[in-house]
Design a protein around this motif. Structure first.
Motif: not given
Length: 610
Positions: A181-190, A197-209, A343-344
């Motif tokens: 949550l603190a680092r939206r510029d980094v993608g994480f996978t668990l 279990l879950w995955r996030t992409e780097a620089d994805e929209p704030a709402e998605a993160r 961002l907006g």
């Protein structure tokens, strides 16, 4: 007689591990922080047995040179600070050089890394003793992979303190989610046992993160805000008080990107939500505070979970005033509001949420089998509302500036429909039924009137000031030296709040004047609680809260009671007052004052189109 001895390095590391490595989640936090410090843009975490059998963290960061690998798992060896000045302005997550050495001393530990520009990777393996580690060539892309196997295999007594596998995995999940949550510029996978279990992409929209980390419920109702004053910047998301939960499920606070649980922060947040939470319900938030690194000491806790602010009172007041203002600016709105993108959104702009039973993404569009529409068109709704508007009190200005409810030349499409619409009926003398452009509004008239009266009384108190009343017989209090110091430190604030105290001895105070509204309260307890709060946080709102409690009771007894019949004009006046009143979504006790059933909600209730 026993002699003083220097402890062996292995035992020193295991003692340090007792402070740093509490559970697998502690190891995960340290390893991921190292990856972030290395500039990683992608971090992958694999676990088995809730991290006890295996915890692997792989990143694509800068990597570690071959000659630095032995130092990486040595005690108090770090590349992040060089001198005391660096320690006073810590800009990295890790800095003490204890984590890897501690982890390597209580597990089967290996680290494989390939530095930027290196021809190949190198691997160092420590089977529970960093002193016996060996460095060998390995195959690996740029970056670092750290593997920890069999945690506490050589300290079985520590392993007995671990909880059930499900509990430990929950802590792992929460730790990584918080960091993601603190680092939206980094993608994480668990991954657990090879399953994602879950995955996030780097620089994805704030709402998605936000939805991935805090849950879709939090993301759909949270409000984004941003405030910056004199070098302190606070931004993030918080849920309106009407969405408060039974448990503290989503409560994240970050200081310069570091997740913390700090007493100053928790106290400020709790006070900001005062008199809008029902019972023991908990607010939900994800908040970020940025300030000069010199203004915060992150080296006060072994696991760096707590911080110490150089100007704690200033930080506390900034947090409280900002959050209190954001909550106070919430108003009823005409329709669903999505979480705003960080961002907006312009600085200082605050969104406003909608309270509803169910938020509808789409409306049903069933096939029409007759010439009649299944639900009224927008033109018909506006036409009906225009008729209701004419019943409102003539004192409310129209867009043209005249006092009538609707302009004579206004077409239904031009009619201004307030968020809470216009009253159409009263139900059992308890609820007001109103119609707006979205559907049906239901208002608890006593709860709404109670909040309106309460806010007016608070505003009058602020404008007129707190009146003091001298005690006929001064009240003596025995206190310790710490509270005596709090009297001197907070004398100005105490006087402003209507409490006049004097010291008549080394440990004796007397209360000479109290707020008039609190003349019959338990003065001794109130004074001691206030001094205790000043001693802990540099300021106190106990007296203010006590005054507000009196005003709340006055508002409750003076508000319109359930069972009273209101005219349409009176009901519409109440609706308009709600739209203009701070915190009107809750009564003084934190209960909701209104809710909405959209046309889609009503269609679902009656299975229309199904």
């Amino acid at each position: 007689m026993s002699r003083i001895q220097v402890l062996p390095p292995q035992l020193i590391n295991q003692i340090a591990a007792g402070e740093v490595v509490e559970r697998p989640a502690s190891v995960l936090k340290e390893l991921v922080e190292n990856s972030l410090d290395a500039g990683a843009s992608r971090i992958e975490v694999d676990i088995e047995g809730a991290g006890v059998r295996l915890l692997r963290v792989r990143d694509d960061g800068r990597g570690i040179e071959r000659e630095d690998l032995p130092l990486a798992i040595a005690s108090h060896a770090t590349s992040k600070i060089r001198n005391l000045d660096d320690l006073l302005r810590v800009g990295s997550f890790g800095f003490r050089g204890e984590a890897l050495a501690s982890i390597a001393s209580v597990s089967d530990f290996s680290l494989t890394s390939r530095a930027v520009g290196a021809e190949h990777a190198w691997r160092i393996h420590s089977p529970g003793d960093p002193g016996r580690a060996e460095v060998v060539p390995a195959a690996h892309p740029q970056g670092t992979t750290v593997e920890m196997r069999d945690l506490f295999f050589n300290v079985p007594a520590r392993r007995k303190f671990l909880r059930a596998e499900r509990t430990e995995q929950h802590h792992l999940d929460e730790t990584l989610r918080r960091m993601a949550l603190a680092r939206r510029d980094v993608g994480f996978t668990l991954r657990s046992g090879g399953r994602v279990l879950w995955r996030t992409e780097a620089d994805e929209p704030a709402e998605a993160r936000l939805a991935a980390i805090g849950g879709s419920s939090f993301a759909s109702s949270a409000i984004f805000f941003e405030q910056e004053i004199d070098g302190l910047r606070l931004w993030g998301w918080l849920e309106p008080p009407t969405h408060a939960r039974e448990r503290a499920e989503v409560q994240h606070f970050f200081v310069n990107g570091r997740a913390v649980r700090d007493k100053v922060v928790l106290h400020a947040v709790r006070q900001a939500y005062a008199d809008v939470l029902h019972g023991a319900r908990q607010p939900s938030y994800a908040l970020f505070l940025a300030l000069d690194p010199e203004g915060v000491d992150v080296n006060v806790h072994p696991a760096k979970l707590e911080v110490r602010f150089r100007e704690a009172r200033r930080v506390h007041d900034f947090l409280f005033s900002t959050l209190h203002r954001v909550i106070g600016e919430l108003r009823p709105t005409a329709g669903p509001v999505r979480v705003a993108s960080a961002l907006g959104l312009a600085s200082g702009q605050v969104g406003t949420p909608s309270l509803q039973l169910q938020e509808s993404q789409t409306s049903y569009a069933p096939p029409r089998q007759s010439g009649l529409p299944l639900q009224p068109s927008r033109f018909e709704v506006r036409e009906t509302l225009a008729a209701y508007q004419a019943l409102a009190e003539p004192s409310y200005p129209s867009p043209s500036g005249r006092g009538e409810g609707v302009r004579d030349d206004a077409s239904p499409s031009d009619a201004t429909i307030p968020p809470l619409g216009y009253a159409i009926a009263q139900l059992h003398g308890v609820y007001i039924l109103a119609e707006n452009a979205e559907g049906l509004i239901v208002v608890d008239m006593h709860a709404a009137a109670e909040r309106i009266a309460y806010e007016r009384l608070k505003r009058a108190l602020e404008e007129d000031g707190i009146r003091r009343q001298p005690l006929l017989v001064p009240l003596p209090l025995e206190v310790d030296a710490r509270l005596m110091d709090a009297v001197e430190e907070g004398r100005e604030a105490l006087t402003r709040l209507g409490l006049v105290l004097d010291a008549i001895g080394p440990t004796t105070l007397v209360v000479r004047e109290v707020p008039t509204l609190l003349a019959h309260a338990d003065i001794a307890s109130l004074a001691l609680d206030t001094l205790e709060e000043i001693a802990r946080h540099g300021d106190s709102r106990r007296i203010e809260q006590a005054l507000h409690a009196v005003l709340s009771r006055m508002a409750c007894h003076g508000s319109v009671r359930a069972g009273r019949r209101l005219t349409l004009a009176e009901m519409n006046a109440l609706l308009r007052d709600m739209e203009a009143t701070p915190r009107a979504d809750q009564c003084n006790h934190g209960r909701p004052t209104w809710t909405r059933l959209t046309m889609a909600d009503l269609d679902r209730l009656f299975l229309r189109g199904q």
